[in-house]
Design an enzyme around this catalytic site. Structure first.
Site, PDB file in Angstrom:
ATOM      1  N   ASP A 138     105.746 121.271  56.003  1.00  0.00           N
ATOM      2  CA  ASP A 138     107.209 121.394  56.038  1.00  0.00           C
ATOM      3  C   ASP A 138     107.729 121.648  57.450  1.00  0.00           C
ATOM      4  O   ASP A 138     106.956 121.912  58.380  1.00  0.00           O
ATOM      5  CB  ASP A 138     107.664 122.505  55.078  1.00  0.00           C
ATOM      6  CG  ASP A 138     106.892 123.816  55.255  1.00  0.00           C
ATOM      7  OD1 ASP A 138     106.155 123.962  56.249  1.00  0.00           O
ATOM      8  OD2 ASP A 138     107.025 124.699  54.401  1.00  0.00           O
ATOM      9  N   ASN A 172     108.474 134.640  46.917  1.00  0.00           N
ATOM     10  CA  ASN A 172     109.144 134.185  45.683  1.00  0.00           C
ATOM     11  C   ASN A 172     108.342 133.098  44.970  1.00  0.00           C
ATOM     12  O   ASN A 172     108.836 132.460  44.048  1.00  0.00           O
ATOM     13  CB  ASN A 172     110.559 133.683  45.994  1.00  0.00           C
ATOM     14  CG  ASN A 172     110.564 132.441  46.887  1.00  0.00           C
ATOM     15  OD1 ASN A 172     109.528 131.982  47.333  1.00  0.00           O
ATOM     16  ND2 ASN A 172     111.749 131.900  47.141  1.00  0.00           N
ATOM     17  N   HIS A 213     107.110 130.287  46.416  1.00  0.00           N
ATOM     18  CA  HIS A 213     107.204 128.917  46.939  1.00  0.00           C
ATOM     19  C   HIS A 213     105.895 128.480  47.595  1.00  0.00           C
ATOM     20  O   HIS A 213     105.140 129.291  48.113  1.00  0.00           O
ATOM     21  CB  HIS A 213     108.418 128.717  47.851  1.00  0.00           C
ATOM     22  CG  HIS A 213     108.380 129.326  49.209  1.00  0.00           C
ATOM     23  ND1 HIS A 213     109.488 129.827  49.842  1.00  0.00           N
ATOM     24  CD2 HIS A 213     107.366 129.493  50.102  1.00  0.00           C
ATOM     25  CE1 HIS A 213     109.164 130.266  51.035  1.00  0.00           C
ATOM     26  NE2 HIS A 213     107.885 130.083  51.223  1.00  0.00           N
ATOM     27  N   GLU A 270     111.040 125.649  46.626  1.00  0.00           N
ATOM     28  CA  GLU A 270     111.610 126.910  46.165  1.00  0.00           C
ATOM     29  C   GLU A 270     111.675 126.964  44.635  1.00  0.00           C
ATOM     30  O   GLU A 270     111.659 125.913  43.974  1.00  0.00           O
ATOM     31  CB  GLU A 270     113.030 127.044  46.731  1.00  0.00           C
ATOM     32  CG  GLU A 270     113.084 127.133  48.251  1.00  0.00           C
ATOM     33  CD  GLU A 270     112.758 128.536  48.784  1.00  0.00           C
ATOM     34  OE1 GLU A 270     111.826 129.183  48.278  1.00  0.00           O
ATOM     35  OE2 GLU A 270     113.455 128.965  49.720  1.00  0.00           O
TER      36      GLU A 270
HETATM   37  C1  GLP Z   1     107.030 129.862  55.011  1.00  0.00           C
HETATM   38  C2  GLP Z   1     106.278 128.538  54.790  1.00  0.00           C
HETATM   39  C3  GLP Z   1     105.281 128.647  53.671  1.00  0.00           C
HETATM   40  C4  GLP Z   1     104.455 129.906  53.817  1.00  0.00           C
HETATM   41  C5  GLP Z   1     105.358 131.102  53.777  1.00  0.00           C
HETATM   42  C6  GLP Z   1     104.624 132.438  53.808  1.00  0.00           C
HETATM   43  O1  GLP Z   1     108.084 130.041  54.155  1.00  0.00           O
HETATM   44  N1  GLP Z   1     107.168 127.452  54.519  1.00  0.00           N
HETATM   45  O2  GLP Z   1     104.454 127.488  53.678  1.00  0.00           O
HETATM   46  O3  GLP Z   1     103.492 129.976  52.809  1.00  0.00           O
HETATM   47  O4  GLP Z   1     106.204 131.003  54.911  1.00  0.00           O
HETATM   48  O5  GLP Z   1     104.477 132.901  55.095  1.00  0.00           O
HETATM   49  P1  GLP Z   1     103.549 134.105  55.500  1.00  0.00           P
HETATM   50  O6  GLP Z   1     102.169 133.569  55.553  1.00  0.00           O
HETATM   51  O7  GLP Z   1     104.044 134.508  56.867  1.00  0.00           O
HETATM   52  O8  GLP Z   1     103.731 135.167  54.480  1.00  0.00           O
END
Ligand code: GLP
Length: 246
Positions: A67, A141, A143, A148
């Protein structure tokens, strides 16, 4: 869905790096699916170390990231293009032409432009032969990528409106909420589920609730990660803090 619990966060990174390295050693032309966020950073550090030590060679491999925020230039320090360069691509020898991150800043930024961008991305994955091994983490959440919680699963790469929960948890990386993009381009659930193998890394106590919900809920688009129950080859690597409610 198989899962393994490690006592410390670094071990999750080591174990994930081992799976990705083994895949590359078996198949030098591997197509990787990579993820951003803080959780994968220890794994990326280990892959860079193994490259520096001459263990890994990425020159025939390809990669597709999950993404990107919409509207941020690729050189913005909070863009996922920048993140990947800093944390992985700048330290290994994967040719630039083999690296794909969704373009969150196309010329045509209307519905048709975003749709074309998404379609081209899924097409490029298919033309590369499909993703061999996909890295995922999870948002608080539920995702995956930026898919989402919703009423339905969206199959293909698409532009999505970020939920307030995601804005609240990621705003810390920006100077203010105004500066943070409110939409993103993300691989769809179908794009992710087509990967032949999925490795999910989850660490830290703030993920314990969502890990419990993901493991114990039926497949349900309100918790997007539950779709992984339908994938035949998913391995979830957790530290004790993230697994504390299982
Ligand atoms: C972002 C990314 C996700 C990732 C999430 C969690 O929102 N789009 O792909 O899994 O962050 O991030 P973290 O690893 O910092 O908790």
């Amino acid at each position: 869905m198989q899962y393994q619990v490690f006592s410390r966060e670094e071990q999750v990174g080591q174990a994930a790096a081992t799976l990705f390295a083994a895949q590359l050693l078996r198949k030098p032309t591997t197509v990787f699916g990579f993820a951003t966020g803080s959780t994968p950073i220890p794994m990326y550090r280990q892959l860079v170390r193994w490259y520096e030590e001459g263990v890994l060679d990425f020159s025939y491999a390809h990669s597709f990231n999950l993404d990107e925020y919409c509207g941020l230039p690729a050189d913005h320090p909070q863009s996922y293009h920048y993140f990947m360069r800093e944390n992985l691509f700048g330290g290994i020898n994967m040719p630039a032409a083999h690296i794909h991150v969704p373009n969150g800043n196309p010329k045509q930024q209307d519905d048709a432009g975003w749709a074309a961008e998404g379609e081209a991305y899924d097409m490029a994955i298919a033309e590369a032969g499909g993703i061999d091994i996909q890295l995922l983490s999870i948002g608080a959440n539920g995702h995956i990528g930026f898919n989402e919680p919703d009423e339905v699963f969206i199959r293909d790469t698409h532009r999505i409106k970020l939920t307030q929960a995601t804005i609240d948890s990621n705003v810390r990386f920006f100077d203010s909420e105004d500066e943070m993009p409110k939409t993103a381009l993300t691989m769809g659930i179908g794009s992710i589920m087509r990967a032949r193998e999925i490795v999910m890394v989850i660490t830290g106590p703030n993920k314990a609730d969502i890990v419990h919900q993901m493991m114990h809920s039926e497949i349900n688009p309100k918790i997007p990660a539950t779709i992984l129950h339908a994938h035949p080859n998913v391995r979830v690597l957790l530290d004790e803090a993230a697994a504390s409610k299982l």
